[in-house]
Design a protein around this motif. Structure first.
Motif, short mmCIF file in Angstrom:
data_model
loop_
_atom_site.label_atom_id
_atom_site.label_comp_id
_atom_site.label_asym_id
_atom_site.label_seq_id
_atom_site.Cartn_x
_atom_site.Cartn_y
_atom_site.Cartn_z
N ASN A 108 0.86 -1.19 0.00
CA ASN A 108 0.00 0.00 0.00
C ASN A 108 0.90 1.24 0.00
N GLU A 109 0.49 2.32 0.62
CA GLU A 109 1.31 3.52 0.64
C GLU A 109 1.79 3.86 2.04
N ASP A 110 1.35 3.11 3.05
CA ASP A 110 1.68 3.45 4.42
C ASP A 110 2.59 2.43 5.10
N ARG A 111 3.11 1.45 4.34
CA ARG A 111 3.99 0.45 4.95
C ARG A 111 5.11 0.09 3.97
N THR A 112 6.33 0.17 4.47
CA THR A 112 7.50 -0.21 3.68
C THR A 112 8.41 -1.10 4.52
N ASP A 113 8.54 -2.33 4.11
CA ASP A 113 9.46 -3.25 4.76
C ASP A 113 10.83 -3.17 4.07
N LYS A 114 11.90 -3.37 4.86
CA LYS A 114 13.25 -3.25 4.31
C LYS A 114 14.09 -4.48 4.66
N ASN A 115 14.84 -4.94 3.67
CA ASN A 115 15.85 -5.99 3.86
C ASN A 115 15.32 -7.24 4.55
N ILE A 116 14.13 -7.68 4.14
CA ILE A 116 13.60 -8.92 4.70
C ILE A 116 14.34 -10.10 4.07
N ASN A 117 14.38 -11.21 4.78
CA ASN A 117 15.09 -12.42 4.34
C ASN A 117 16.58 -12.16 4.10
N SER A 118 17.14 -11.25 4.88
CA SER A 118 18.59 -10.97 4.85
C SER A 118 19.09 -10.58 3.46
N ASP B 1 20.23 -4.88 9.29
CA ASP B 1 18.98 -5.12 10.01
C ASP B 1 17.80 -4.97 9.07
N GLY B 2 16.77 -5.75 9.32
CA GLY B 2 15.55 -5.63 8.54
C GLY B 2 14.50 -4.79 9.25
N GLU B 3 13.45 -4.48 8.53
CA GLU B 3 12.34 -3.73 9.11
C GLU B 3 11.03 -4.27 8.55
N VAL B 4 10.14 -4.71 9.44
CA VAL B 4 8.85 -5.28 9.05
C VAL B 4 7.75 -4.57 9.81
N ASP B 5 6.87 -3.88 9.07
CA ASP B 5 5.74 -3.17 9.66
C ASP B 5 6.19 -2.22 10.77
#
Length: 202
Positions: A122-132, A171-175
């Protein structure tokens, strides 16, 4: 190795038998640009990295090898994934043996790399570097190679090396929540390419 010997022999024989007089070996101020080729394969030309050199004199040169890549894909109506990668490997080389059209060299390079990914939902959530998928890489390589100057401004060659590579994962970022990643990888070993270097001197 056997696959490399035959093409190298063919190129060497052609360079010796050609009636075109090859220009002198590189001198101070000359620059080179290279791509990778595999003349006898189904995909003879490869441009998966750029390779540049600036000669300080006839027997030494600064070099830069690298790659920059960005990819963005929309998966469905509400999701877009993107990934950015950059690699830069500055170094120096010394041409220790030069004869006629042949120039053998050795040298070293510092290999720096960085990779990061984003998954926008969507436009309000951006996850970063998931699954290493995100990392910072640092390496040091020793290299040895051969240039064969077969035409006035064209040359081909091979290069192999041995190096130490270290990768520190980001590091990752989820929600909105940080996912710590303390993983590190270390590689020590040889490397080579099954393709020839084809370069132009200007």
């Amino acid at each position: 190795m056997k696959k490399l010997l035959l093409p190298l022999l063919v190129v060497t024989m052609l360079s010796i038998s050609t009636n075109v007089t090859a220009q002198n070996l590189p001198s101070e101020g000359d620059r080179t640009f290279e791509i990778m080729i595999s003349p006898f394969s189904s995909s003879p030309i490869s441009f998966n990295q750029f390779r540049l050199r600036q000669f300080r004199g006839s027997d030494s040169a600064y070099r830069l090898r690298g790659d920059i890549d960005y990819e963005s894909n929309r998966l469905g109506e509400n999701r877009k994934d993107s990934e950015f990668y950059i690699q830069l490997a500055p170094g120096i080389e010394w041409h220790a043996f030069q004869y006629d059209r042949l120039s053998m060299y050795y040298g070293g390079e510092l290999d720096l790399s960085f990779n990061t990914s984003r998954n926008q939902i969507n436009e309000d959530r951006t996850d970063k570097n998931i699954n290493s998928t995100g990392f910072f890489g640092l390496g040091i390589n020793g290299i040895i190679g051969l240039d064969i100057h077969f035409l006035q401004r064209l040359y081909t060659g091979l290069e192999v090396g041995y190096g130490l590579q270290m990768y520190n994962y980001l590091d990752g970022e989820v929600d909105g929540n940080t996912i710590e990643n303390n993983m590190r990888d270390i590689y020590l070993g040889r490397f080579s390419s099954s393709r020839f270097r084809l370069g132009v001197r200007f």
